[in-house]
Enzyme design. Structure first.
Site, PDB file in Angstrom:
ATOM      1  CB  SER A 144      -4.567  -9.208  10.604  1.00 56.45           C
ATOM      2  OG  SER A 144      -3.285  -9.625  10.162  1.00 56.45           O
ATOM      3  CD  GLU A 145      -2.630  -7.397   5.450  1.00 58.72           C
ATOM      4  OE1 GLU A 145      -2.015  -8.096   4.648  1.00 58.72           O
ATOM      5  OE2 GLU A 145      -3.836  -7.588   5.750  1.00 58.72           O
ATOM      6  CB  VAL A 146      -7.095  -2.409   8.403  1.00 57.39           C
ATOM      7  CG1 VAL A 146      -7.068  -2.278   6.889  1.00 57.39           C
ATOM      8  CG2 VAL A 146      -8.042  -3.505   8.841  1.00 57.39           C
TER       9      VAL A 146
END
Length: 276
Positions: A144-146
């Site tokens: 989920s980082e982006v």
């Protein structure tokens, strides 16, 4: 109330690491990275485990990654660094995270992730840094980082690419979409899907199947498997040959072959801390 942190439990030759911050979906703060590194250091000393399981407290989350919370000192330091245009605190924070995760992933024993709930961001990365993954059918994996304007930095992006290929890794990382257990199994992202609520139990069974084998043989085979991620096929074949010679020369096979010829289960000696 049970205390928070990273907890190490020994079950004979099996070690179980539990990430315990259920109120924050087992998200990791500075203290947990310190504790994870310390636990990995302890596991590198005698008695060496024959397998290690990593899981999260409760049934909601395996690990939701880095604790993006103003109360987390690492967040405050990075925010100040951004204001000053100084990248050094950011480099230090990522180095601390990688030091802990790298030390765990480098242990000379199979590392099994029991994905018992949400594995988001760094939690998804931690799972793929393990050698094997067992996933609850209700669990979800999401790089989920982006969504936060970030990217994988626990070593999970590069590892995912080696694990499932660049195109599939790009799909998961660049879209930040959620992946359920059965798709994860189809992608080769996980090895097994457990019965509901039984991810840890399935991981223990997997560990027991591994631990029934020669510990030097498992360690040697694992060494070649891990090295093969970064070596050419020719170099990996050479490493396999030399490692196999060393393994046979250690004499462990005498226990296995002798037991086989006598119709018995082998009783392998434990690994020494220092190489044979």
């Amino acid at each position: 109330m049970r205390s928070e942190g990273v907890f190490l439990e020994r079950r004979g030759a099996l070690a179980v690491l539990v990430l315990r911050r259920p109120g924050r979906l087992n998200a990791c703060n500075r203290e947990m990275f310190i504790q994870l590194e310390a636990a990995a250091g302890e596991l590198a000393e005698e008695p060496l485990p024959r397998a290690v399981i990593v899981t999260g407290e409760g049934s909601d989350a395996f690990c939701s990654g880095f604790d993006v919370n103003p109360d987390n000192p690492m967040v405050a330091q990075m925010a100040q660094a951004l204001e000053k245009g100084d990248p050094r605190p950011i480099e230090d924070a990522i180095a601390a995270i990688r030091r802990a995760v790298d030390r765990l992933a480098a242990l000379p024993a199979p590392i099994i992730a029991a994905i018992n709930g949400k594995a988001f961001g760094g939690g998804a990365e931690l799972a793929v840094r393990c050698d094997l993954r067992v996933m609850d059918p209700a669990a979800v994996i999401c790089f989920s980082e982006v969504r936060l304007g970030l990217m994988p930095d626990w070593g999970g992006g590069a590892t995912l690419t080696h694990l499932i290929g660049s195109a599939a890794a790009a799909d998961l990382i660049l879209t930040a979409r959620k992946v359920g257990a059965h798709e994860a199994l189809q992608l080769g992202l996980v090895n097994r899907v457990s019965a509901p609520g039984k991810a840890v139990e399935e991981a223990v069974q997997l560990a027991e199947a591994i631990m029934a084998n020669g510990p030097r043989a498992v360690k040697s085979a694992l060494k070649v498997i891990r090295a093969g991620r970064n070596l050419t096929l020719e170099a990996t074949l050479d490493l396999e040959r030399t490692t196999a010679v060393d393994l046979i020369a250690s004499g462990e096979c005498l226990h296995g072959i002798g037991a086989f010829l006598n119709g018995k289960e082998p009783d392998f000696p434990d690994l020494p801390v220092k190489p044979d």
